[in-house]
Design a protein around this motif. Structure first.
Motif, PDB file in Angstrom:
ATOM      1  N   SER A  72      -0.251  -7.572 -40.073  1.00 29.51           N
ATOM      2  CA  SER A  72       0.861  -8.547 -40.313  1.00 29.51           C
ATOM      3  C   SER A  72       1.770  -7.831 -41.317  1.00 29.51           C
ATOM      4  N   ARG A  73       1.504  -6.884 -42.441  1.00 27.75           N
ATOM      5  CA  ARG A  73       2.359  -6.686 -43.228  1.00 27.75           C
ATOM      6  C   ARG A  73       3.349  -5.349 -42.504  1.00 27.75           C
ATOM      7  N   LEU A  74       2.687  -4.908 -41.756  1.00 30.69           N
ATOM      8  CA  LEU A  74       3.215  -3.922 -40.897  1.00 30.69           C
ATOM      9  C   LEU A  74       4.190  -4.393 -39.876  1.00 30.69           C
ATOM     10  N   GLY A  75       4.315  -5.555 -39.682  1.00 30.07           N
ATOM     11  CA  GLY A  75       5.427  -6.426 -38.931  1.00 30.07           C
ATOM     12  C   GLY A  75       4.791  -6.712 -37.720  1.00 30.07           C
ATOM     13  N   GLY A  76       3.410  -6.689 -37.528  1.00 27.72           N
ATOM     14  CA  GLY A  76       2.723  -6.822 -35.929  1.00 27.72           C
ATOM     15  C   GLY A  76       3.091  -8.570 -35.669  1.00 27.72           C
ATOM     16  N   PRO A  77       2.360  -8.949 -34.573  1.00 21.37           N
ATOM     17  CA  PRO A  77       1.764  -8.009 -33.692  1.00 21.37           C
ATOM     18  C   PRO A  77       2.898  -6.841 -32.721  1.00 21.37           C
ATOM     19  N   ALA A  78       2.318  -5.889 -32.287  1.00 25.01           N
ATOM     20  CA  ALA A  78       3.608  -4.902 -31.546  1.00 25.01           C
ATOM     21  C   ALA A  78       3.682  -5.867 -30.323  1.00 25.01           C
ATOM     22  N   GLY A  79       4.918  -5.506 -29.874  1.00 26.49           N
ATOM     23  CA  GLY A  79       5.534  -6.077 -28.391  1.00 26.49           C
ATOM     24  C   GLY A  79       5.280  -4.878 -27.390  1.00 26.49           C
ATOM     25  N   CYS A  80       4.786  -5.315 -26.182  1.00 24.58           N
ATOM     26  CA  CYS A  80       5.033  -4.523 -25.190  1.00 24.58           C
ATOM     27  C   CYS A  80       6.374  -4.245 -24.826  1.00 24.58           C
ATOM     28  N   ALA A 125       0.989  -0.282 -32.982  1.00 21.75           N
ATOM     29  CA  ALA A 125       0.479  -1.176 -33.759  1.00 21.75           C
ATOM     30  C   ALA A 125       0.667  -1.062 -35.333  1.00 21.75           C
ATOM     31  N   THR A 126       0.933   0.322 -35.637  1.00 21.08           N
ATOM     32  CA  THR A 126       1.131   0.768 -37.031  1.00 21.08           C
ATOM     33  C   THR A 126       2.369   0.829 -37.643  1.00 21.08           C
ATOM     34  N   ILE A 127       3.438   0.860 -36.753  1.00 20.63           N
ATOM     35  CA  ILE A 127       4.907   1.146 -37.281  1.00 20.63           C
ATOM     36  C   ILE A 127       5.403  -0.296 -37.223  1.00 20.63           C
ATOM     37  N   PRO A 128       6.065  -0.637 -38.431  1.00 17.40           N
ATOM     38  CA  PRO A 128       6.742  -1.904 -38.433  1.00 17.40           C
ATOM     39  C   PRO A 128       7.731  -2.283 -37.158  1.00 17.40           C
ATOM     40  N   GLU A 129       7.700  -3.326 -36.913  1.00 23.05           N
ATOM     41  CA  GLU A 129       8.661  -3.695 -35.613  1.00 23.05           C
ATOM     42  C   GLU A 129       9.475  -4.893 -35.947  1.00 23.05           C
ATOM     43  N   VAL A 130      10.729  -4.673 -35.625  1.00 19.00           N
ATOM     44  CA  VAL A 130      11.806  -5.868 -35.887  1.00 19.00           C
ATOM     45  C   VAL A 130      12.509  -6.023 -34.458  1.00 19.00           C
ATOM     46  N   ARG A 131      12.205  -7.334 -34.092  1.00 22.55           N
ATOM     47  CA  ARG A 131      12.791  -7.539 -32.745  1.00 22.55           C
ATOM     48  C   ARG A 131      13.721  -8.700 -32.706  1.00 22.55           C
ATOM     49  N   VAL A 132      14.890  -8.298 -32.481  1.00 22.18           N
ATOM     50  CA  VAL A 132      15.879  -9.090 -32.715  1.00 22.18           C
ATOM     51  C   VAL A 132      16.913  -9.330 -31.270  1.00 22.18           C
ATOM     52  N   ARG A 172      13.977  -9.454 -44.419  1.00 22.87           N
ATOM     53  CA  ARG A 172      13.102 -10.314 -44.417  1.00 22.87           C
ATOM     54  C   ARG A 172      11.589 -10.091 -43.953  1.00 22.87           C
ATOM     55  N   ARG A 173      11.529  -8.968 -43.406  1.00 21.91           N
ATOM     56  CA  ARG A 173      10.298  -8.254 -42.938  1.00 21.91           C
ATOM     57  C   ARG A 173       9.743  -7.374 -44.069  1.00 21.91           C
ATOM     58  N   GLY A 174      10.413  -7.231 -45.138  1.00 23.86           N
ATOM     59  CA  GLY A 174       9.847  -6.229 -46.019  1.00 23.86           C
ATOM     60  C   GLY A 174      10.274  -4.755 -46.045  1.00 23.86           C
ATOM     61  N   PHE A 231      -5.341  -0.904 -36.876  1.00 24.91           N
ATOM     62  CA  PHE A 231      -4.362   0.074 -37.472  1.00 24.91           C
ATOM     63  C   PHE A 231      -4.526   1.208 -37.347  1.00 24.91           C
ATOM     64  N   ARG A 232      -6.096   1.737 -37.606  1.00 28.22           N
ATOM     65  CA  ARG A 232      -6.426   2.945 -37.713  1.00 28.22           C
ATOM     66  C   ARG A 232      -6.640   3.461 -36.310  1.00 28.22           C
ATOM     67  N   ALA A 233      -7.132   2.495 -35.492  1.00 26.46           N
ATOM     68  CA  ALA A 233      -7.215   3.268 -34.000  1.00 26.46           C
ATOM     69  C   ALA A 233      -5.911   3.602 -33.284  1.00 26.46           C
ATOM     70  N   ALA A 234      -4.845   2.807 -33.884  1.00 24.16           N
ATOM     71  CA  ALA A 234      -3.467   2.992 -33.138  1.00 24.16           C
ATOM     72  C   ALA A 234      -3.015   4.373 -33.445  1.00 24.16           C
ATOM     73  N   ARG A 235      -3.402   5.069 -34.763  1.00 22.98           N
ATOM     74  CA  ARG A 235      -2.986   6.450 -35.075  1.00 22.98           C
ATOM     75  C   ARG A 235      -3.807   7.513 -34.292  1.00 22.98           C
ATOM     76  N   ARG A 236      -4.876   7.092 -33.706  1.00 23.90           N
ATOM     77  CA  ARG A 236      -5.606   8.257 -33.159  1.00 23.90           C
ATOM     78  C   ARG A 236      -5.859   8.120 -31.607  1.00 23.90           C
ATOM     79  N   LEU A 237      -5.778   7.053 -30.923  1.00 17.40           N
ATOM     80  CA  LEU A 237      -6.147   6.732 -29.616  1.00 17.40           C
ATOM     81  C   LEU A 237      -5.057   6.016 -28.858  1.00 17.40           C
ATOM     82  N   ASP A 238      -4.951   6.368 -27.339  1.00 18.44           N
ATOM     83  CA  ASP A 238      -4.110   5.730 -26.610  1.00 18.44           C
ATOM     84  C   ASP A 238      -4.327   4.315 -26.599  1.00 18.44           C
TER      85      ASP A 238
END
Lengths: 48, 546
Positions: free
Chosen positions: B205-213, B284-291, B531-533, B262-269
């Motif tokens: 949540s703090r990383l800006g999730g959920p990631a979008g496809c 999933a671990t890089i914050p996203e801003v979708r505007v 606003r997303r930190g 968040f750990r799996a996203a750094r190591r697995l496809d």
């Protein structure tokens, strides 16, 4: 795709703990028997 | 007399026999039954309890052939283990080894209990063997059981009862002990798994999730992960900590996988569960801003997008399409060329850039993805096309591009003048576009009352030629007041009411792409990112209009 046949680490560790627990329990039973046995022996043969 | 004597003798003899039998019985009780009860019964009970413990040990740790069935990942995914059957409606469990208590422990405990029942029955074996002998003696010599058999029977039966009681009580005590031990371990495991699950949720949540496809724009709170095992192509649909592992999970192939998304996203496809498109690396671990940049046709959305990206400067690209769009946009802005109208009728792909950011907490990520959706203005004017704007559902904030040359006061003053021709005013008024978009968002249950809205009043460089905007300054509150006085009071009030936070910006896409320009094109994006930190650059400390 190979399947792992062995139980997982969690199973092994927990079973080991349970085995230890059972041994501790058995030790407790034997210890209790050793404590109670002399009294039972005396009671069995000295009541009369 | 003689008969009387015989009767008396018989009575005396009978009394003698009875007294003798009583004495013998007392001797039997005193010297055989009682000592035997006092020693044999506790011994049998203790032996039973020890046998119970031995049986339990042999069951869980004995020779492999004697152990209970091993709970395998196949049994877990097939839903054969009661505690691991997913709740109604949930997808079946992943093919992975379960933790001991929710998985193997059930099988082990039932196996131990079954063996203890058989062990308890085994205590009656001497009874079954002695009973026929006593019956046979009883048939051959009458009253055998009554006369001499009962002390033996009492001792054998007592011993059998004591053994059974020892097994049952010892087994029960052992099971209670085991359950307490397992309960403590399970409480610990649940605490670790629950804590890790919560940590996972908080970090994502703090990383800006959920990631979008990037293909279908759907939010992907739980990406599907491919096992990293060398010969394994299995998918793990839920890698959150749980019954299949608190911090690590072992795939059916034996590969150890990290739990927590968040750990799996750094190591697995990982890929999108809805459309199977591969998600961006570490999505999933890089914050996203979708505007989404919304506004009417010719309001200046595309130019604002290009100018803002150019001003943000140090951006990186993960996909070639975004790089091409940016390069073309940068050329247009630098050469002050005409912006070609964004093609309507096709689904707008986001321009995605990776920015270096500073975060409000920790050092979990030093990058952030900024997805800018620049859809053709027609999308926001027609209800049918508007319904296709699925990227709106996943927005973390919106930029509403407001063409001041559609504001009634400005339009009244500039009607027929040359400046209006240069402004290429939007083809539809801002309020209608705003209302249509908000209706669309409400219809799709987007929680807009929690979303920030940046209202960008564009074409500010041309407004200097308009007397009605003479008092307009880049101050957010001043812009809001000016819009309200200039005839957009309904829009201003509606925006305040509808969105979680609203801020107004005066922007020049033509000139505001140079760093530090007062009519900054990137200011709305900086505010939405803040606003997303996330802070790509310093933003002025200005109060929000709310």
């Amino acid at each position: 795709m190979t399947e792992h046949e062995e139980p997982s680490f969690s199973v092994k560790v927990n079973r080991l703990l349970l085995t230890g627990g059972a041994f501790a329990f058995a030790t407790g039973v034997v210890w209790g028997a050793v404590l109670v046995a002399p009294w039972l022996w005396r009671t069995a043969f000295t009541w009369y | 007399m003689e008969r009387v004597g015989i009767v008396v003798l018989a009575i005396l003899a009978g009394a003698g026999v009875l007294i003798g039998y009583y004495l013998l019985a007392e001797l039997a009780v005193g010297y055989f039954v009682w000592p035997a009860f006092l020693l044999l019964l506790p011994a049998a009970a203790a032996a039973g309890a020890l046998a119970a413990a031995g049986t339990a040990v042999l069951t869980v740790s004995g020779p492999r052939g004697h152990r209970p069935v091993t709970v395998t990942p196949a049994m877990v995914s097939a839903g054969e283990i009661p505690l691991l059957v997913p709740r109604r409606g949930a997808v079946r469990r992943d093919h992975a080894w379960p933790a001991y208590l929710p998985g193997q422990a059930q099988v082990d405990l039932w196996a131990v209990a079954g063996k203890l029942v058989r062990l308890s029955r085994g205590g009656w074996y001497p009874v079954r063997r002695v009973a026929p002998l006593i019956r046979e003696l009883h048939e051959r010599v009458q009253l055998t059981l009554a006369v001499v058999g009962w002390p033996v029977a009492a001792v054998v039966l007592g011993g059998a009862f004591a053994w059974s009681a020892g097994v049952v009580l010892g087994g029960t005590a052992l099971l209670v002990l085991v359950l307490v031990l397992l309960g403590a371990l399970e409480a610990l495991r649940l605490a670790v798994a629950g804590g890790a699950r919560r940590l996972d949720a908080v970090v994502r949540s703090r990383l800006g999730g959920p990631a979008g496809c990037q293909e279908c724009y759907r939010p992907v709170p739980l990406p599907w992960f491919r096992c990293s095992g060398p010969d394994c192509d299995r998918t793990h649909r839920d890698l959150r900590p749980g019954a299949l592992g608190a911090w690590w999970r072992r795939c059916g192939c034996g590969q150890l996988l990290p739990t927590t998304v968040f750990r799996a996203a750094r190591r697995l496809d990982h890929y999108c569960p809805a459309c199977s498109a591969d998600l961006r690396e570490r999505a999933a671990t890089i914050p996203e801003v979708r505007v989404p940049v919304i506004g009417a046709v010719s309001a200046g959305k595309t130019r604002l997008t290009f100018a803002a990206l150019l001003e943000l400067g140090d951006v990186e690209f993960d996909d070639e399409a975004s790089r091409r769009v940016f390069d073309e946009g940068a050329r247009i802005i630098r050469e002050r060329a005409e912006t070609s109208k964004t093609a309507a009728g096709h689904f707008p792909a986001a321009v995605t850039v990776r920015l270096r950011v500073r975060r409000g907490f920790g050092q979990l990520g030093e990058h952030a993805y900024l997805h800018l959706f620049d859809a053709a203005g027609e999308f926001y004017q027609d209800w049918d096309e508007n319904a296709a704007l699925s990227f709106l559902d996943n927005a973390t904030g919106l930029v509403f591009v407001l063409d001041p040359f559609t504001v009634p006061a400005v339009l009244a003053e500039t009607a027929g003048q040359e400046v209006l021709g240069r402004a290429h005013p939007a083809t539809r008024d801002a309020e209608a576009t705003y209302q249509l978009t908000v209706q669309r968002l409400r219809l799709f249950r987007v929680p807009i009352d929690r979303l920030p809205l940046a209202v960008a009043v564009v074409k500010a460089d041309l407004l200097t030629e308009v007397a009605a905007a003479a008092d307009l300054t880049p101050d957010g509150t001043a812009i809001r007041d000016w819009l309200a006085e200039a005839g957009l009071d309904n829009l201003v009030l509606a925006a305040d009411r509808d969105f979680g936070a609203v801020r107004y910006f005066l922007v020049s896409s033509l000139e505001g792409w140079t760093p530090g320009h007062p009519l900054s094109a990137a200011a709305p994006l900086r505010w939405l990112m803040a606003r997303r930190g996330l802070t790509p650059n310093e933003i002025p400390d200005e109060p929000e209009v709310r």
